[in-house]
Design a protein around this motif. Structure first.
Motif, short mmCIF file in Angstrom:
data_model
loop_
_atom_site.label_atom_id
_atom_site.label_comp_id
_atom_site.label_asym_id
_atom_site.label_seq_id
_atom_site.Cartn_x
_atom_site.Cartn_y
_atom_site.Cartn_z
N HIS A 235 0.50 -1.41 -0.64
CA HIS A 235 -0.09 -0.08 0.67
C HIS A 235 0.71 0.91 0.06
O HIS A 235 2.38 1.30 0.41
N PRO A 236 0.26 2.61 -0.28
CA PRO A 236 1.30 3.86 -0.13
C PRO A 236 1.71 4.04 0.87
O PRO A 236 2.43 4.68 0.49
N ALA A 237 1.20 3.78 2.04
CA ALA A 237 1.99 3.60 3.40
C ALA A 237 2.97 3.63 3.65
O ALA A 237 4.42 3.86 3.79
N ALA A 238 3.39 2.62 3.15
CA ALA A 238 4.52 0.98 2.75
C ALA A 238 5.65 1.42 1.93
O ALA A 238 7.24 1.34 2.17
N ILE A 239 5.15 2.42 1.21
CA ILE A 239 5.72 3.05 -0.02
C ILE A 239 7.18 3.66 0.81
O ILE A 239 8.01 4.60 0.61
#
Length: 122
Positions: A108-112
């Motif tokens: 997900h974007p937060a992990a990126i």
């Protein structure tokens, strides 16, 4: 059959990978492509010649005279500094590769974003 909606993360991944390369480049620049890095490379070449029993070390000779050191002693310290710089380069590249892998597998974007943040603060 369940339908799963997922956001296409590929554009975000591509942007994050480009940003990662920029951040790594900022860390690598002083060690690889700055004027000081070029000077250090010349001094290292001279140091290797001195330690190999060859001549031709005008930079090291001038510095050794100014510091009151034997040229061979200065040459040894230049080689040690180059080894420390190589270790720093290795650490940056190892972290960059790990961050690339984390970005590519991020769910997900937060992990990126977290992967980039970790590289920046690591």
């Amino acid at each position: 059959m369940k339908i799963r909606l997922t956001k296409n993360l590929e554009p975000l991944r591509a942007s994050a990978l480009a940003r990662l390369d920029e951040m790594a480049g900022e860390q690598l620049h002083p060690l690889t492509s700055s004027p000081i890095a070029a000077l250090r490379a010349r001094k290292l070449a001279e140091a290797k010649r001195v330690l190999g029993g060859e001549g031709g070390a005008p930079l090291l000779t001038a510095e050794a005279v100014a510091k009151g050191l034997p040229v061979a002693e200065l040459a040894s310290s230049v080689v040690a500094k180059a080894a420390a710089d190589a270790a720093a380069l290795t650490a940056i590249e190892t972290r960059r590769q790990a961050t690339q892998a984390a970005i590519r597998s991020a769910p997900h974007p937060a992990a990126i974003e977290a992967a980039l943040e970790e590289f920046l603060n690591g």
